[in-house]
Design a protein around this motif. Sequence first.
Motif, short mmCIF file in Angstrom:
data_model
loop_
_atom_site.label_atom_id
_atom_site.label_comp_id
_atom_site.label_asym_id
_atom_site.label_seq_id
_atom_site.Cartn_x
_atom_site.Cartn_y
_atom_site.Cartn_z
N GLN A 85 0.81 -1.21 0.00
CA GLN A 85 0.00 0.00 0.00
C GLN A 85 0.85 1.27 0.00
OE1 GLN A 85 -2.67 0.04 3.33
NE2 GLN A 85 -3.91 1.68 2.52
N CYS A 86 0.30 2.34 -0.55
CA CYS A 86 0.87 3.70 -0.47
C CYS A 86 2.24 3.83 -1.14
CB CYS A 86 0.97 4.18 0.97
SG CYS A 86 -0.62 4.30 1.80
N GLY A 87 2.45 3.08 -2.22
CA GLY A 87 3.69 3.21 -2.96
C GLY A 87 4.86 2.40 -2.43
N TRP A 88 4.60 1.51 -1.47
CA TRP A 88 5.67 0.69 -0.91
C TRP A 88 5.77 -0.63 -1.66
CZ3 TRP A 88 8.02 1.03 4.31
CH2 TRP A 88 7.80 2.27 4.92
N VAL A 89 7.00 -1.08 -1.86
CA VAL A 89 7.25 -2.44 -2.34
C VAL A 89 8.32 -3.06 -1.46
CG1 VAL A 89 6.61 -1.96 -4.75
CG2 VAL A 89 9.00 -1.79 -4.07
N GLU A 90 8.25 -4.35 -1.34
CA GLU A 90 9.31 -5.11 -0.69
C GLU A 90 9.96 -5.92 -1.80
OE1 GLU A 90 9.39 -8.97 2.08
OE2 GLU A 90 8.44 -7.23 3.04
N ASP A 91 11.25 -5.75 -2.00
CA ASP A 91 11.91 -6.45 -3.10
C ASP A 91 12.15 -7.92 -2.74
OD1 ASP A 91 14.44 -6.73 -1.75
OD2 ASP A 91 15.12 -4.80 -2.53
N GLN A 92 12.69 -8.64 -3.69
CA GLN A 92 12.90 -10.08 -3.51
C GLN A 92 13.87 -10.42 -2.39
OE1 GLN A 92 15.13 -11.74 -6.94
NE2 GLN A 92 15.40 -9.60 -7.54
N PHE A 93 14.62 -9.44 -1.90
CA PHE A 93 15.57 -9.67 -0.81
C PHE A 93 15.01 -9.21 0.54
CE2 PHE A 93 17.90 -9.03 -4.76
CZ PHE A 93 18.54 -10.26 -4.85
N GLY A 94 13.77 -8.68 0.53
CA GLY A 94 13.11 -8.27 1.76
C GLY A 94 13.29 -6.81 2.12
#
Length: 153
Positions: free
Chosen positions: A101-110
């Motif tokens: 939400q709100c423009g956040w991403v968690e990449d493949q490494f966390g």
Amino acid sequence: MKLAPKLTPCLWFDGQALAAARFYTSAFPESRMLNVTEIPSGPAEGSVLVAFEIGNQRFDAFDSARDFSFTQALSFMIPCDSQDEIDYYWEKLSENGKKQQCGWVEDQFGLSWQIIPANLRSIMQGNPGAVMATLLTMHKIDIGTLQEASQSS
């Protein structure tokens, strides 16, 4: 004494420091690998320390022998000048990761990233309540929709 700190984030990965550094330098323009140091002996034997740059910011990545993981308590903000930039980083950094939400991403490494418009603070000035209410309904941020909310009464 004049203090002029040059901060270098050191990111600890579970055996994926080199893969992470390669991913980040492929995702960001004006990025480069600086060096890779293999640890041949001692408590961190078999680990690597990787130095890389994104823009003018140096990062170190280390293969931790401990079970540490990232949380959203630490994130990196990417202020984007256009919707195309937001779209690019949103897709690239969420590959094999999580869109939030709100423009956040968690990449493949966390590692967490906030992909936001560079002018978000000025957009908020128009109608902070409406902009925040709209922002909370989004995953990937849409600049035009936020600007409309900013101009609403």
